[in-house]
Design an enzyme around this catalytic site. Sequence first.
Site: not given
Length: 768
Positions: A357-358, A488, A600-601
């Site tokens: 999906w990046d 994640e 994480k992000q």
Amino acid sequence: MKQYLKLDEWSIIEEGFDPENHEVSESVFSIGNGHMGQRANFEEDYTGKTLQGSYMAGVYYPDKTRVGWWKNGYPEYFAKVLNSTNWIGLKIEIDGENLDLHNVNVKEFVRELNMKEGYLERTFIATLKEGKEVKINTKRFVSIVDKEVGTIRYSVTPLNFNGELKVTSYLDGDVINQDANYDEKFWDHVATEVTNDYGSVTVKTKKTEFVLCSTKKTELVHNGTKVSFAPELIEKEKFVGHAFAQNLEQGKETVIYKYASNVTSRDHDASQLIKVGMESLQAALNKGFEKMEEEQRQAWADKWKESDIVIEGDVAAQQGIRFNIFQLNQTYTGEDDRLNIGPKGFTGEKYGGSTYWDTEAYCLPFYLSTADPKIARNLLVYRYKHLEKAIENAEKLGFSDGAALYPMVTMNGEESHNEWEITFEEIHRNGAIAYAIYNYVNYTDDKSYLGEYGLDVLVGISRFWAQRVNYVAAKDQYMMLGVTGPNEYENNVNNNWYTNRIAAWTLEYTLSVMDYLKETDANRYEALQKKLNIKGDETSKWVEIIEKMYYPFDEELGVFLQQDGFLDKELIHVKDLDEKHLPLNQNWSWDRILRSCFIKQADVLQGMYFLNDEFDMETKKKNFDFYEPMTVHESSLSPCVHSILACELGYKDKAYEMYLRTARLDLDNYNNDTEDGCHTTSMAGTWMSVVQGFGGLKVRNNQLILNPFIPGEWKSFSFKIVFRGALLNINVTDETIQITNEADVTTPLIVHGTKYEVKGNDTLSIQY
């Protein structure tokens, strides 16, 4: 973090050879042209630690899944871009001694990736037995003019002796992937051919039956004069070589020129590959190295003319952004809608080289603003062509009636990722694909895409969301259970805010596209309605889901909760952790990570980046102030989103900190993993940090909007964007914003809230 590369505005330079850095350098100094790529492996033998890598776009192998406990719905394979025939190989022997930098003394070593002109060069002096010193200089590139050709100029100069040079120039198709699940070799032998002039190796992938034909020719020049030679011919399975000798004279240069073509059955009839390869090779030989080098220089100049970002006063930042733009232009050209962008590009094997999906979330904006719109369009068409596979993927998980779940990882549209918490639960990826359609149409105003391709995809994704939610009667709300959001470091949670919001947003956008087509192209809409079997009761259900979607929220804090129960965690800021714990993913057990508050992000903040106009500044500020301090940024995709939002909120120091981290993620090996390959898709996030962050670029209601500010560390910065026929060069200093339109199209825009118009081939100057 280990910074060992020299700061330079246009080059990546390594001075001195340290074997501990070699695999990182192999990634960083990679070269590519969209058709093929090559890690910065040495041409000569190297017996030290190395990751050999030559990659062909779109050529993959379905490596059998390796898991301890099989679950229904798991894919049977993990698709992998393959390490392909080694075309750069040159065995160099001097007076019988093999040149191997692992076994000889090396001094004056310099490796340079020249990003302005698109080549890799290396120079060093090796001390052999008996104190013999030899100077080596090698330059190579893969052509972006002749995409199937790579070429090498390898020179040998003895400094204090006369002797004999023996060269074996070869093609080696007997290669492996280091990440093979069962140590399997993925290539079968098809044919080899070797004559006094040429050599070719043809191999075929097991199962997928891609055929690759590599051909080569080697030329020799001694002291400026071309030398004819009668080589020893070497031929064995998957391998051909030419061995020849040349007398060396002290202080005089001997140059080996190697030309190689790599052609595949993706682009040509398999039975014609040797013929096509020879023709491609001969065309390169007719040009010669110097002409090809000049063409390469000019082609890269044209690319930089459209996509360069100039930063004055901060060499580290300048080098970082150019490195990222360079790798993006090497990785994807948009010419082939069967191809997409792998997270490592052509720089390594990790993540299999597949599509994530990046692409939609991070890469699309770069290509929207720096290239012809058809290139970004092709990224969307790629997903359209995989719609039937996405429907099959959903069916495997129990969905029906045309519901589409796009894969987390894919080469051909099939899911090939087999970690349950991602394969089954990280379903927010569907939302990124829907958002990409909106983003493309909003930026380009190409509304024709909606009726041609877009609605088909949007309806499939919307049907998935409508089946994936569950209605909770007691609360009269729709919820989403058992998901993994962008963060994640949380698995199997209920009501991840971002997933719930992007699902409802997709339904909203799909309904708005339907309304648009009904009004503007009733015949097309009617045809699509019949083709997709869209019924009124179905869309009525979508409206109900939109109205009754549940969003976890804390009234006291005024923030959206990442998921149900997030506040039950012990909330600790990253700054309060002992540095010995970082990075968490290399120091903590997975159990400990999952129980922690650490992120994480961007997760909630990912939604605020995508759907920015839905939230007022106070809401953005509260959520940023709450979540960023708990974010460890251990995903390469994290710093850019935070940098953009920090710019909007006026957090200039945080914006710059996050920018520098994303811009130099690989150059400084922030996450201690660059040896696996560069983080290619996050490089597009670096571009976003400058253009959407510091430049404040948005498109709202068909208006181009700029809200630029300049970081205190910079004297000025400038970037270029392609927008609806205009090519705008935006230069920002402490005092002025100067916008030059390099095209004929007059463009209205809004800068810091004031409307302006920049005419074709004119310059607009705005004082702060």
